[in-house]
Design a protein around this motif. Sequence first.
Motif, PDB file in Angstrom:
ATOM      1  N   THR A   3      53.049  29.443  45.246  1.00  0.00           N
ATOM      2  CA  THR A   3      53.419  30.652  45.597  1.00  0.00           C
ATOM      3  C   THR A   3      52.252  31.557  45.880  1.00  0.00           C
ATOM      4  O   THR A   3      51.308  31.174  45.582  1.00  0.00           O
ATOM      5  CB  THR A   3      53.694  30.978  43.967  1.00  0.00           C
ATOM      6  OG1 THR A   3      54.394  29.621  43.405  1.00  0.00           O
ATOM      7  CG2 THR A   3      54.660  32.094  43.826  1.00  0.00           C
TER       8      THR A   3
ATOM      9  N   PHE B 145      50.690  35.444  45.985  1.00  0.00           N
ATOM     10  CA  PHE B 145      50.456  36.753  45.170  1.00  0.00           C
ATOM     11  C   PHE B 145      49.567  37.356  45.908  1.00  0.00           C
ATOM     12  O   PHE B 145      48.430  37.053  45.662  1.00  0.00           O
ATOM     13  CB  PHE B 145      50.275  36.005  43.822  1.00  0.00           C
ATOM     14  CG  PHE B 145      51.121  35.672  43.021  1.00  0.00           C
ATOM     15  CD1 PHE B 145      51.880  36.739  42.334  1.00  0.00           C
ATOM     16  CD2 PHE B 145      51.402  34.564  42.426  1.00  0.00           C
ATOM     17  CE1 PHE B 145      53.249  36.376  41.833  1.00  0.00           C
ATOM     18  CE2 PHE B 145      52.357  34.113  41.639  1.00  0.00           C
ATOM     19  CZ  PHE B 145      53.177  34.884  41.175  1.00  0.00           C
TER      20      PHE B 145
ATOM     21  N   VAL C 188      46.677  39.216  43.554  1.00  0.00           N
ATOM     22  CA  VAL C 188      45.593  38.510  43.352  1.00  0.00           C
ATOM     23  C   VAL C 188      44.374  38.950  44.152  1.00  0.00           C
ATOM     24  O   VAL C 188      43.162  39.342  43.756  1.00  0.00           O
ATOM     25  CB  VAL C 188      45.719  36.889  43.455  1.00  0.00           C
ATOM     26  CG1 VAL C 188      44.514  36.321  43.178  1.00  0.00           C
ATOM     27  CG2 VAL C 188      46.687  36.428  42.189  1.00  0.00           C
TER      28      VAL C 188
ATOM     29  N   GLY D 281      46.212  34.476  47.151  1.00  0.00           N
ATOM     30  CA  GLY D 281      46.767  34.463  45.809  1.00  0.00           C
ATOM     31  C   GLY D 281      47.409  33.207  45.695  1.00  0.00           C
ATOM     32  O   GLY D 281      48.173  32.980  44.590  1.00  0.00           O
ATOM     33  N   GLY D 282      46.946  32.039  46.209  1.00  0.00           N
ATOM     34  CA  GLY D 282      47.546  30.660  46.007  1.00  0.00           C
ATOM     35  C   GLY D 282      47.037  30.208  44.805  1.00  0.00           C
ATOM     36  O   GLY D 282      46.051  30.727  43.986  1.00  0.00           O
ATOM     37  N   GLU D 283      47.627  29.386  44.050  1.00  0.00           N
ATOM     38  CA  GLU D 283      47.331  28.654  42.869  1.00  0.00           C
ATOM     39  C   GLU D 283      46.554  27.567  42.933  1.00  0.00           C
ATOM     40  O   GLU D 283      46.258  26.841  43.966  1.00  0.00           O
ATOM     41  CB  GLU D 283      48.716  28.399  41.878  1.00  0.00           C
ATOM     42  CG  GLU D 283      48.422  28.548  40.493  1.00  0.00           C
ATOM     43  CD  GLU D 283      49.687  27.853  39.861  1.00  0.00           C
ATOM     44  OE1 GLU D 283      49.464  27.392  38.666  1.00  0.00           O
ATOM     45  OE2 GLU D 283      50.945  27.609  40.431  1.00  0.00           O
TER      46      GLU D 283
ATOM     47  N   PHE E   5      42.798  27.530  42.600  1.00  0.00           N
ATOM     48  CA  PHE E   5      41.453  27.832  42.557  1.00  0.00           C
ATOM     49  C   PHE E   5      40.902  28.213  41.308  1.00  0.00           C
ATOM     50  O   PHE E   5      39.644  27.824  41.117  1.00  0.00           O
ATOM     51  CB  PHE E   5      41.184  29.225  43.719  1.00  0.00           C
ATOM     52  CG  PHE E   5      41.571  30.534  42.946  1.00  0.00           C
ATOM     53  CD1 PHE E   5      40.715  30.974  42.048  1.00  0.00           C
ATOM     54  CD2 PHE E   5      42.711  31.127  43.276  1.00  0.00           C
ATOM     55  CE1 PHE E   5      40.923  32.236  41.659  1.00  0.00           C
ATOM     56  CE2 PHE E   5      42.835  32.068  42.737  1.00  0.00           C
ATOM     57  CZ  PHE E   5      42.174  32.864  41.602  1.00  0.00           C
ATOM     58  N   GLU E   6      41.750  28.185  40.498  1.00  0.00           N
ATOM     59  CA  GLU E   6      41.041  28.569  39.110  1.00  0.00           C
ATOM     60  C   GLU E   6      40.583  27.497  38.224  1.00  0.00           C
ATOM     61  O   GLU E   6      40.053  27.794  37.119  1.00  0.00           O
ATOM     62  CB  GLU E   6      42.159  29.453  38.208  1.00  0.00           C
ATOM     63  CG  GLU E   6      43.289  28.621  37.596  1.00  0.00           C
ATOM     64  CD  GLU E   6      44.306  28.185  38.745  1.00  0.00           C
ATOM     65  OE1 GLU E   6      44.105  28.659  39.632  1.00  0.00           O
ATOM     66  OE2 GLU E   6      45.119  27.614  38.227  1.00  0.00           O
TER      67      GLU E   6
ATOM     68  N   ILE F 223      40.092  35.826  36.537  1.00  0.00           N
ATOM     69  CA  ILE F 223      40.602  34.894  35.448  1.00  0.00           C
ATOM     70  C   ILE F 223      39.969  35.315  33.875  1.00  0.00           C
ATOM     71  O   ILE F 223      40.954  35.086  33.178  1.00  0.00           O
ATOM     72  CB  ILE F 223      40.008  33.531  36.094  1.00  0.00           C
ATOM     73  CG1 ILE F 223      40.674  32.768  37.338  1.00  0.00           C
ATOM     74  CG2 ILE F 223      40.344  32.234  34.810  1.00  0.00           C
ATOM     75  CD1 ILE F 223      42.045  33.096  37.505  1.00  0.00           C
TER      76      ILE F 223
ATOM     77  N   THR G 163      42.216  37.696  31.961  1.00  0.00           N
ATOM     78  CA  THR G 163      43.564  37.188  31.514  1.00  0.00           C
ATOM     79  C   THR G 163      42.988  36.149  30.553  1.00  0.00           C
ATOM     80  O   THR G 163      44.046  35.501  30.034  1.00  0.00           O
ATOM     81  CB  THR G 163      44.303  36.473  32.388  1.00  0.00           C
ATOM     82  OG1 THR G 163      43.545  35.808  33.307  1.00  0.00           O
ATOM     83  CG2 THR G 163      44.969  37.671  33.454  1.00  0.00           C
TER      84      THR G 163
ATOM     85  N   GLY H 112      40.943  33.438  30.573  1.00  0.00           N
ATOM     86  CA  GLY H 112      40.717  32.101  31.083  1.00  0.00           C
ATOM     87  C   GLY H 112      39.242  31.878  31.653  1.00  0.00           C
ATOM     88  O   GLY H 112      38.772  32.872  31.707  1.00  0.00           O
ATOM     89  N   MET H 113      38.804  30.775  31.219  1.00  0.00           N
ATOM     90  CA  MET H 113      37.529  30.629  31.360  1.00  0.00           C
ATOM     91  C   MET H 113      37.239  28.813  30.792  1.00  0.00           C
ATOM     92  O   MET H 113      37.952  28.732  30.031  1.00  0.00           O
ATOM     93  CB  MET H 113      36.694  31.295  30.633  1.00  0.00           C
ATOM     94  CG  MET H 113      35.192  31.016  30.924  1.00  0.00           C
ATOM     95  SD  MET H 113      34.047  32.367  29.897  1.00  0.00           S
ATOM     96  CE  MET H 113      34.337  33.959  30.662  1.00  0.00           C
TER      97      MET H 113
END
Lengths: 327, 386
Positions: free
Chosen positions: B6, B8, B11, B59-61, B63-64, B99, B102, B104-105
């Motif tokens: 997806t 984005f 991002v 903004g691809g998913e 990488f996080e 990240i 929101t 996240g970590m």
Amino acid sequence: MAKGIWVFAEQRDGQMKKVTYELLSAGRSLADRLGGELYALLLGSGVAGLAPALGEHGADQVLVAEDEKLAEYTHDAFVGLLAGLAKEKKPTAILMGYTAQGRDLGSGLAQKLGTGMVSGAVSVKLEGSQFIFDRPLYGGKAYATVTCPEARPVIAAMRPNVLPVHAPRAGRQAAVEPINVPGNLRIRQAVKEVVLDVSSRPELTEAGIVVAAGRGVGGPENMKSIEAFADTLGAAVGCSRAVVDAGWYPQARQVGQTGQTVAPDLYIACGISGAIQHVTGMNSSKCIVAINKDPQANIFKVADYGIVGDLFEVLPALKEELQKYSA
Amino acid sequence: MGETVTYFSEVREAIVEMGGKDINLCMQCGTCAGTCPWGGLAEKSPFNIRKMIYQGMIGGEGFERDDILYACTTCGHCSVRCPRGVKIVDVVRAMRSVIAETGGMPKSLKTVLGSIKSQGNPWSQEREKRTDWAGGLGIKEFAPATEYLLFVCCTSVYDGRSQKIARSMAELLHKAGVNFGIIGSGEQCCGETLRKMGAEREFSELVQENIRLFKDQGVKKIITTSPHCFQAFQQDYPDFGGNFEVYHYTQVLNDLVKEGKLSFSNGFAQKAIYHEPCYLGRHGKIFAEPRELLLSVPGLELLEFDKNKKDSLCCGGGGGRIWMETKQGQRFSDLKVKEAFQKAADTLVTACPYCVIMLEDSVKGLNKDKEITVKDISEVLRESLA
């Protein structure tokens, strides 16, 4: 038949996974909205006894494939069998858990059936004839609403422990239909062994006493004596990162910054030098006893009691004393 | 497994907003990934800095992930070679900030964040014990007439091993007659690691508290024991109104040696190899002082790693990595220890408490602790004091 909702009934060793009931609860609502039937697909060896519970949780029909070849999950057997069946019966949607099995199964089915797959969704609803899913992105930091507009069946792996389980209706019965397992099913994977991490010792993070081993124990063979010592105390066994690195003990038992954080009443550090990364994971322990042959070891700086000496002279002596107390 | 990709673009905008505007300069040439120490390791890693930046751009998913976004040690080697001068470390920390915003970590970094917030240090140690390391050294408390604030890194405050660095520093400064002091239990972490973890809000709060403390105490000049505190005070604090004269200890000691206020006569033959801390070298641009200091010790033979100065290989401990697990076969510090051993060095010397931890870990892990000792320059110098 075209309005059937399928739920992959995931079980392990004859125990139904909770996610299966979550899926049946969600699937029941979908099937009712569509005016179709809810099917549970039960594959395994010696699993037929699980079928009634699936009925009580909402399945109208349970399709059971009983075969020794299905005793352990394999990609070829499960994908092969279900893809063949789906081509024949043409369900509208196939739901499975977003579990190791479900993710593998779903992507395999989607490929074989030429359809799309929604992976890791947390909710599903119908808008007209479209299935609308919400799925978290970036580890839950954002949500995407997705659908599979044209291809059917819609395949979705739903995250476990998210969807509610509706109360089962005792006595509700599903029609049970056996699935024929072809004798020539081609299975390229062989499950040789399933290793379960089971221990009779208490959980590391919940134990009142933790005995932890460091590089000073010298070798994997000596972990046995550490375990034996821990057992006299009813303690959990932990270890330092050096021990994990050396392959003497599993990572799940590592105490420290990159392992578990523990805070037992008593922590006995055996042959652990006391690197700060280890200390961070255990220095909230109420009482710390350190055994180390190096009197300069950092572990003594955080220890309430320190014993300077050879581990394998100290431990037997300590064990003997402790046994006197417990006798 | 096939999962939908997806896109984005929001991002990318968020990354720019968080301080990673340089992401727009990237032309995806891949020089960064070719330079990055994560390439060519024995154990392959999913982290590829060029690809990660691309994922940020679209903004691809994906990488996080802990082993992608948080793999970067912020060593800065890529930036040295980037043909468009992209501040890649800024892009990485901005991506982490998106990240972090929101919630996240990686779990182990959350512990660090929590510890800094509640205890003022990343090691989950008690605030009240901040000055325990200084016991018996007779260090003055900082007063307006004190010339230098000796800012000791949290690691050297609390880690029994690392305390030797702090104690050595204090002894050397005393010996040279330097007018210095410590603030004590009111001190907190410099926050460098918070910023690199992406905890930008917590970082800015901490920095403002520190600046207020330093100004209230009348601090003008700071000596840091760690290149990480050095980098933060020197390069990040001015943006928040904290303008202090900041020195890494190697600069101060080197001047003292040149002025004849420190000399070393107790030389013992050592084959020392110098590991360049990234935050001192590439980030701080201090290359000469550590070497000059080491060479001022009689009898010390100074060796160099094949890759040194601005091309040096990181120890693997920066950017929050010191608090995260690194698989065997991916530990940069192992490579350094192996090279040091190959070159027959008996001392692996550096000037950063993180590097000391990482390198010492590898020396032990590779069973080379009989052959190689890891020391901080301050320790070598204190042992060589006349």
